[in-house]
Design a protein around this motif. Structure first.
Motif, PDB file in Angstrom:
ATOM      1  N   ILE A 157       0.846  -1.202   0.000  1.00  0.00           N
ATOM      2  CA  ILE A 157       0.000   0.000   0.000  1.00  0.00           C
ATOM      3  C   ILE A 157       0.881   1.253   0.000  1.00  0.00           C
ATOM      4  CG2 ILE A 157      -1.644   1.345   1.395  1.00  0.00           C
ATOM      5  CD1 ILE A 157      -2.904  -1.345   2.241  1.00  0.00           C
ATOM      6  N   HIS A 158       1.888   1.261   0.858  1.00  0.00           N
ATOM      7  CA  HIS A 158       2.832   2.396   0.939  1.00  0.00           C
ATOM      8  C   HIS A 158       3.497   2.626  -0.420  1.00  0.00           C
ATOM      9  CE1 HIS A 158       5.880   4.922   3.040  1.00  0.00           C
ATOM     10  NE2 HIS A 158       6.688   4.450   2.105  1.00  0.00           N
ATOM     11  N   GLN A 159       3.954   1.555  -1.037  1.00  0.00           N
ATOM     12  CA  GLN A 159       4.657   1.668  -2.321  1.00  0.00           C
ATOM     13  C   GLN A 159       3.728   2.179  -3.429  1.00  0.00           C
ATOM     14  OE1 GLN A 159       7.974   1.544  -1.206  1.00  0.00           O
ATOM     15  NE2 GLN A 159       8.281   0.677  -3.209  1.00  0.00           N
ATOM     16  N   ILE A 160       2.466   1.729  -3.401  1.00  0.00           N
ATOM     17  CA  ILE A 160       1.517   2.162  -4.431  1.00  0.00           C
ATOM     18  C   ILE A 160       1.189   3.647  -4.253  1.00  0.00           C
ATOM     19  CG2 ILE A 160      -0.880   1.891  -5.242  1.00  0.00           C
ATOM     20  CD1 ILE A 160      -0.483  -1.171  -4.773  1.00  0.00           C
ATOM     21  N   LEU A 161       0.982   4.082  -3.005  1.00  0.00           N
ATOM     22  CA  LEU A 161       0.700   5.505  -2.752  1.00  0.00           C
ATOM     23  C   LEU A 161       1.879   6.369  -3.199  1.00  0.00           C
ATOM     24  CD1 LEU A 161      -1.033   5.363   0.759  1.00  0.00           C
ATOM     25  CD2 LEU A 161      -2.066   6.216  -1.341  1.00  0.00           C
ATOM     26  N   HIS A 162       3.100   5.937  -2.845  1.00  0.00           N
ATOM     27  CA  HIS A 162       4.273   6.753  -3.183  1.00  0.00           C
ATOM     28  C   HIS A 162       4.583   6.692  -4.680  1.00  0.00           C
ATOM     29  CE1 HIS A 162       5.982   8.170   0.789  1.00  0.00           C
ATOM     30  NE2 HIS A 162       4.745   7.782   0.992  1.00  0.00           N
ATOM     31  N   GLY A 163       4.347   5.536  -5.298  1.00  0.00           N
ATOM     32  CA  GLY A 163       4.504   5.437  -6.751  1.00  0.00           C
ATOM     33  C   GLY A 163       3.542   6.384  -7.463  1.00  0.00           C
ATOM     34  N   ALA A 164       2.309   6.461  -6.954  1.00  0.00           N
ATOM     35  CA  ALA A 164       1.314   7.358  -7.548  1.00  0.00           C
ATOM     36  C   ALA A 164       1.752   8.813  -7.403  1.00  0.00           C
ATOM     37  CB  ALA A 164      -0.047   7.145  -6.900  1.00  0.00           C
ATOM     38  N   ALA A 165       2.354   9.148  -6.263  1.00  0.00           N
ATOM     39  CA  ALA A 165       2.822  10.530  -6.058  1.00  0.00           C
ATOM     40  C   ALA A 165       3.887  10.886  -7.092  1.00  0.00           C
ATOM     41  CB  ALA A 165       3.368  10.697  -4.637  1.00  0.00           C
ATOM     42  N   VAL A 166       4.800   9.957  -7.365  1.00  0.00           N
ATOM     43  CA  VAL A 166       5.830  10.201  -8.387  1.00  0.00           C
ATOM     44  C   VAL A 166       5.176  10.352  -9.756  1.00  0.00           C
ATOM     45  CG1 VAL A 166       7.874   9.247  -9.549  1.00  0.00           C
ATOM     46  CG2 VAL A 166       7.622   8.969  -7.083  1.00  0.00           C
ATOM     47  N   GLU A 167       4.200   9.476 -10.057  1.00  0.00           N
ATOM     48  CA  GLU A 167       3.524   9.519 -11.361  1.00  0.00           C
ATOM     49  C   GLU A 167       2.785  10.842 -11.573  1.00  0.00           C
ATOM     50  OE1 GLU A 167       5.105   6.798 -12.884  1.00  0.00           O
ATOM     51  OE2 GLU A 167       3.163   6.510 -13.860  1.00  0.00           O
ATOM     52  N   VAL A 168       2.168  11.362 -10.501  1.00  0.00           N
ATOM     53  CA  VAL A 168       1.480  12.655 -10.616  1.00  0.00           C
ATOM     54  C   VAL A 168       2.518  13.760 -10.829  1.00  0.00           C
ATOM     55  CG1 VAL A 168       0.111  14.373  -9.358  1.00  0.00           C
ATOM     56  CG2 VAL A 168      -0.590  11.985  -9.343  1.00  0.00           C
ATOM     57  N   SER A 169       3.629  13.688 -10.090  1.00  0.00           N
ATOM     58  CA  SER A 169       4.685  14.705 -10.212  1.00  0.00           C
ATOM     59  C   SER A 169       5.271  14.745 -11.615  1.00  0.00           C
ATOM     60  CB  SER A 169       5.812  14.439  -9.215  1.00  0.00           C
ATOM     61  OG  SER A 169       5.350  14.607  -7.906  1.00  0.00           O
ATOM     62  N   THR A 170       5.394  13.573 -12.250  1.00  0.00           N
ATOM     63  CA  THR A 170       5.990  13.522 -13.582  1.00  0.00           C
ATOM     64  C   THR A 170       4.905  13.567 -14.667  1.00  0.00           C
ATOM     65  OG1 THR A 170       6.017  11.102 -13.474  1.00  0.00           O
ATOM     66  CG2 THR A 170       8.018  12.232 -12.790  1.00  0.00           C
ATOM     67  N   ALA A 171       3.683  13.918 -14.262  1.00  0.00           N
ATOM     68  CA  ALA A 171       2.564  14.106 -15.195  1.00  0.00           C
ATOM     69  C   ALA A 171       2.227  12.836 -15.976  1.00  0.00           C
ATOM     70  CB  ALA A 171       2.837  15.272 -16.151  1.00  0.00           C
ATOM     71  N   ARG A 172       2.570  11.677 -15.438  1.00  0.00           N
ATOM     72  CA  ARG A 172       2.194  10.423 -16.092  1.00  0.00           C
ATOM     73  C   ARG A 172       0.877   9.896 -15.548  1.00  0.00           C
ATOM     74  NH1 ARG A 172       6.873   6.492 -17.309  1.00  0.00           N
ATOM     75  NH2 ARG A 172       5.816   5.282 -15.724  1.00  0.00           N
ATOM     76  N   LEU A 173       0.385  10.514 -14.473  1.00  0.00           N
ATOM     77  CA  LEU A 173      -0.908  10.123 -13.886  1.00  0.00           C
ATOM     78  C   LEU A 173      -1.697  11.402 -13.632  1.00  0.00           C
ATOM     79  CD1 LEU A 173      -2.900   8.189 -12.477  1.00  0.00           C
ATOM     80  CD2 LEU A 173      -1.449   8.268 -10.446  1.00  0.00           C
ATOM     81  N   ASP A 174      -2.920  11.450 -14.181  1.00  0.00           N
ATOM     82  CA  ASP A 174      -3.803  12.590 -13.981  1.00  0.00           C
ATOM     83  C   ASP A 174      -4.298  12.556 -12.526  1.00  0.00           C
ATOM     84  OD1 ASP A 174      -6.028  14.321 -13.871  1.00  0.00           O
ATOM     85  OD2 ASP A 174      -6.394  14.057 -16.010  1.00  0.00           O
ATOM     86  N   PRO A 175      -4.091  13.644 -11.760  1.00  0.00           N
ATOM     87  CA  PRO A 175      -4.506  13.613 -10.346  1.00  0.00           C
ATOM     88  C   PRO A 175      -5.987  13.287 -10.186  1.00  0.00           C
ATOM     89  CG  PRO A 175      -3.485  15.752 -10.914  1.00  0.00           C
ATOM     90  CD  PRO A 175      -3.447  14.907 -12.150  1.00  0.00           C
ATOM     91  N   ARG A 176      -6.805  13.610 -11.217  1.00  0.00           N
ATOM     92  CA  ARG A 176      -8.243  13.331 -11.103  1.00  0.00           C
ATOM     93  C   ARG A 176      -8.538  11.834 -11.148  1.00  0.00           C
ATOM     94  NH1 ARG A 176      -9.777  17.207 -15.936  1.00  0.00           N
ATOM     95  NH2 ARG A 176      -7.884  16.119 -16.568  1.00  0.00           N
ATOM     96  N   ASP A 177      -7.641  11.060 -11.806  1.00  0.00           N
ATOM     97  CA  ASP A 177      -7.840   9.605 -11.884  1.00  0.00           C
ATOM     98  C   ASP A 177      -7.195   8.872 -10.714  1.00  0.00           C
ATOM     99  OD1 ASP A 177      -8.903  10.135 -14.350  1.00  0.00           O
ATOM    100  OD2 ASP A 177      -7.078   9.625 -15.468  1.00  0.00           O
ATOM    101  N   ALA A 178      -6.301   9.567  -9.996  1.00  0.00           N
ATOM    102  CA  ALA A 178      -5.401   8.877  -9.074  1.00  0.00           C
ATOM    103  C   ALA A 178      -6.141   8.076  -8.000  1.00  0.00           C
ATOM    104  CB  ALA A 178      -4.444   9.885  -8.433  1.00  0.00           C
ATOM    105  N   SER A 179      -7.099   8.736  -7.333  1.00  0.00           N
ATOM    106  CA  SER A 179      -7.750   8.105  -6.185  1.00  0.00           C
ATOM    107  C   SER A 179      -8.407   6.780  -6.575  1.00  0.00           C
ATOM    108  CB  SER A 179      -8.774   9.075  -5.611  1.00  0.00           C
ATOM    109  OG  SER A 179      -9.300   8.549  -4.442  1.00  0.00           O
ATOM    110  N   LYS A 180      -9.171   6.803  -7.675  1.00  0.00           N
ATOM    111  CA  LYS A 180      -9.883   5.599  -8.131  1.00  0.00           C
ATOM    112  C   LYS A 180      -8.879   4.494  -8.511  1.00  0.00           C
ATOM    113  CE  LYS A 180     -13.417   4.425 -11.462  1.00  0.00           C
ATOM    114  NZ  LYS A 180     -13.374   4.536 -12.912  1.00  0.00           N
ATOM    115  N   ARG A 181      -7.833   4.919  -9.223  1.00  0.00           N
ATOM    116  CA  ARG A 181      -6.797   3.979  -9.695  1.00  0.00           C
ATOM    117  C   ARG A 181      -6.090   3.312  -8.510  1.00  0.00           C
ATOM    118  NH1 ARG A 181      -3.657   5.566 -14.010  1.00  0.00           N
ATOM    119  NH2 ARG A 181      -5.685   6.145 -14.838  1.00  0.00           N
TER     120      ARG A 181
END
Lengths: 200, 200
Positions: A157-181
């Motif tokens: 869980i920790h790794q997925i949350l932190h991976g998502a934070a990196v993805e949002v920072s590098t614009a590879r993950l839209d913050p609007r999709d993040a929570s559901k994903r």
């Protein structure tokens, strides 16, 4: 109680300075994860000597910043309703955890540059314990998988949350999709694998 | 072709020195992730000035070390049979990836201390592309989930492998259990969620 002495006044000054430094660091790092000790001293309105008097290195300061942010987040997380169906409760807890992770994204990036991953995990012992207790309950109630240790599921869980934070920072993950994903990914790991089978 | 000149000899010396530095760095960091530039210069039998002449900072050296290790690992990964059932192929690829990640655990720990997570992801573009192509095939063949972008699934795999490396380093995960645990976790994320349903 002893009357205030120069020593306790000095201590009060020190506490105030530490607070000013931490507030300044949070402002600077939120703006720019690479903010330097000089930037932070300037923002705090203190000399670099005073800054280094309290924090011998940037890593030490980052540790204190992470501890401070986590302590503040603790209030928000303690308010999450963890009763009822453990799967629904976990979704609520992940949503809040992600909101806080996403807010602190820039500070996390700075901290991950400066602190070893093992130290970051140690600093997260508080939030990890809350997730752990909820997973344990979900396991007892037959909702979550029991073929892996809870500690591993917490790490994932920790790794997925932190991976998502990196993805949002590098614009590879839209913050609007993040929570559901994030929720869907974590539940895919935690759900009992033979759940459908068990129902037959 | 021009005859060798002092310039090309100098260049050959430089190439040799860089090789010596990288070999020395890999030895030192495998032994101790906090190995200093001085430790590495000593191991290479070179002066610190020569070392800094090639790598201006420890971060620069770590980047080159990670690139070198990944280039060597590339041979091992290229040998993995990725044909046939994509799920079985992914298990083979994850097993090899974990073996290499686990071998390089100490160097990864050093690199993660020194390089931002986004940079670490960039350096892993080669292995990531291989995983990505396999996931894409698995999606086309109806084995893997299609409700999340492939790039996200690749990030999750990366995060799980690196999380496992930290867990082994901090003795929270038995290396003998790691491979099975990692595979089961990754397949839980990648398997089509409605697979059982689809069969009815």
């Amino acid at each position: 109680m002893p009357a205030p002495t120069p020593r306790t006044t000095k201590r009060a000054d020190a506490v105030r300075n530490v607070e000013r430094i931490l507030d300044a660091a949070i402002i600077c790092l939120a703006d720019k994860p690479t903010a330097s000790m000089a930037d932070i001293a300037k923002q705090a309105g203190l000399g670099r000597v005073t800054l280094y008097g309290h924090f011998a290195s940037r890593a030490e300061l980052l540790e204190a910043v992470v501890a401070q942010v986590l302590a503040k987040n603790e209030h928000a997380l303690a308010a999450v309703d963890l009763t009822g169906n453990p799967r629904d409760a976990l979704v609520r807890l992940i949503d809040s955890s992600w909101m806080l992770t996403n807010q602190a994204r820039s500070i996390i990036a700075a901290a991950e540059d400066e602190l070893p991953p093992a130290r970051m995990q140690e600093l997260h012992a508080g939030p990890a314990a809350r997730v752990e207790a909820l997973i344990e309950r979900g396991r007892r109630e037959g909702v979550f998988r029991t073929d892996m240790p809870t500690s591993w599921l917490v790490t994932v869980i920790h790794q997925i949350l932190h991976g998502a934070a990196v993805e949002v920072s590098t614009a590879r993950l839209d913050p609007r999709d993040a929570s559901k994903r994030i929720t869907a990914t974590i539940l895919a790991v935690l759900d009992k694998p033979d759940e459908m089978h068990g129902r037959h």
